[in-house]
Write an enzyme that holds these catalytic residues in place. Structure first.
Site, PDB file in Angstrom:
ATOM      1  N   CYS A  47      66.624  -5.000  -1.874  1.00 36.53           N
ATOM      2  CA  CYS A  47      66.251  -4.108  -2.969  1.00 36.53           C
ATOM      3  C   CYS A  47      65.093  -4.682  -3.792  1.00 36.53           C
ATOM      4  O   CYS A  47      64.467  -3.956  -4.575  1.00 36.53           O
ATOM      5  CB  CYS A  47      67.447  -3.826  -3.873  1.00 36.53           C
ATOM      6  SG  CYS A  47      68.119  -5.277  -4.668  1.00 36.53           S
ATOM      7  N   SER A 172      77.846  -1.771  -5.388  1.00 33.35           N
ATOM      8  CA  SER A 172      78.944  -1.084  -6.094  1.00 33.35           C
ATOM      9  C   SER A 172      80.260  -1.824  -5.881  1.00 33.35           C
ATOM     10  O   SER A 172      81.068  -1.971  -6.808  1.00 33.35           O
ATOM     11  CB  SER A 172      79.066   0.358  -5.590  1.00 33.35           C
ATOM     12  OG  SER A 172      77.883   1.078  -5.853  1.00 33.35           O
TER      13      SER A 172
END
Length: 402
Positions: A47, A172
């Site tokens: 990311c 998450s």
């Protein structure tokens, strides 16, 4: 073939181009390499960075599409630093090792590795593990997930708060692990309700889809976006009318939350989190120094090994060339004489012995020189060029004979 080179787009060195290039998929970067006739490469995608480590036939022209471009040995040093967590937004993070290993495995399955890239990435993984074993750089909370939750806990508190995690991936899951036991009321929201439900059940959380994003914003005090979406999931109009205090954290790259002015929203994106994480870096200066020393020492050992591998290739090529000359002469002898097969076998053995004895002093001298000299790359290059010319001339001579 040249040494390992690097194209890197990342949050720190190329922030302006990174926000756009991160929207590209894996095939885009494959095409970037293949269109330049580069067959050996590893593509690392996280990311916070996209990096291509590759071995070209010739040195590349430099930066492509605003990338950071590094030649050898800086390219390999950078990889070792990345593997050690020294280039991460959250210093000392552990997940980067998994990501490097995954990229290495993909390149292997696609047949994009040669022995030099393979050795380099195995070495990088080893260096990353050594740094974490021999220093305390990864002790404590080092991930973006933990840093973002520390921010909330220290400034706003978590107990009793309603928090919505948008996304069902690894980040998450990490957030849910950190939230376990915090008495926070958590909702997991995803594009696919089944994925959101499966993840939420594991952690005793609520679940929802993201069909009505405005409702999720209104019903939660803290919203964390952590998906791989290339587009905004929360747009400015989704929270423009909010008139009660809320916290929005965007851990995605490219961003999942479109920013807009709203006095009731406390907004944290990756840039702001990175700036806060610099404080962690300050507290770990000693461990960072230790890690950097390990990287430098391992880079020296790596360089020695790579040069040894190069010299072995050149020596092997010399023997191959000598064997080709021997084979040509044996065939010429067979054409011009009535020599018997048994006699030919004896001559073949004698010529093999002669070749080894003739080349041994020269190959031994190369190896000894390598052991006692650091700057000998130019000699390897000269041998490589000379051998290439010899092979070409040998082929021409063979054609003339025919």
């Amino acid at each position: 073939m040249g040494d390992i080179e690097l194209l890197s787009w990342n949050y720190k060195d190329t922030p302006d181009t990174f926000s756009e290039i991160i929207k590209r998929d894996y095939r885009y970067f494959e095409s970037m390499m293949e269109s330049r006739s580069i067959k050996n490469y590893v593509i690392l995608v996280t990311c916070n960075r996209i990096e291509i480590y590759f071995r070209p036939e010739e040195i590349l022209m430099g930066s492509i599409e605003g990338s950071l471009y590094l030649e050898y040995p800086e390219s390999v040093k950078h990889l070792f630093m990345v593997a050690s967590g020294l280039e991460s937004m959250a210093i000392g993070e552990n997940d980067i090792l998994r990501q490097i290993k995954s990229s290495f495995d993909i390149a292997s399955k696609r047949g994009k590795l040669d022995k030099f890239l393979s050795y380099t990435f195995r070495k990088a993984l080893s260096v990353g593990k050594d740094v974490r074993t021999l220093t305390d750089i990864s002790h404590g909370k080092t991930s973006l997930s933990s840093i973002s939750l520390d921010i909330i806990e220290s400034q706003y508190g978590l107990a009793g708060k309603k928090l919505c995690i948008i996304g069902t991936g690894k980040m998450s899951t990490a957030l849910l692990n950190y939230l376990a036991g915090s008495k926070t009321i958590v909702t997991v929201a995803g594009r696919t309700i089944d994925h959101a439900r499966d993840l939420a059940i594991k952690y005793g959380a609520n679940y929802s889809d993201i069909g009505n994003i405005q409702s999720l914003i209104k019903s939660n005090e803290i919203i964390i976006a952590a998906t791989s979406s290339k587009n905004y999931i929360i747009r400015a109009e989704d929270y423009s009318t909010i008139n009660e205090n809320k916290i929005m954290i965007d851990l995605s790259n490219p961003p999942n939350i479109e920013q807009a002015m709203n006095e009731y929203i406390a907004f944290y994106d990756l840039d702001r989190i990175y700036s806060i994480s610099k404080e962690t870096r300050e507290h770990r200066k000693l461990e960072i120094k230790k890690a950097e020393e390990i990287v430098e020492n391992e880079l020296t050992l790596y360089t020695s090994k790579i040069n040894e591998m190069k010299s072995d290739d050149i020596i092997a090529a010399f023997y191959k060339f000598a064997n080709q000359i021997k084979q040509d002469e044996l065939e010429e002898l067979a054409r011009k004489t009535d020599i018997k097969e048994a006699q030919m076998e004896i001559i073949d053995i004698m010529m093999n012995s002669f070749t080894k004895k003739l080349l041994a002093p020269y190959t031994d001298s190369i190896k000894n020189f390598i052991k006692n000299n650091e700057n000998y790359s130019y000699i390897l290059e000269e041998y490589d060029t000379m051998l290439g010319n010899m092979v070409k001339n040998g082929k021409k001579a063979e054609i003339r004979k025919k």
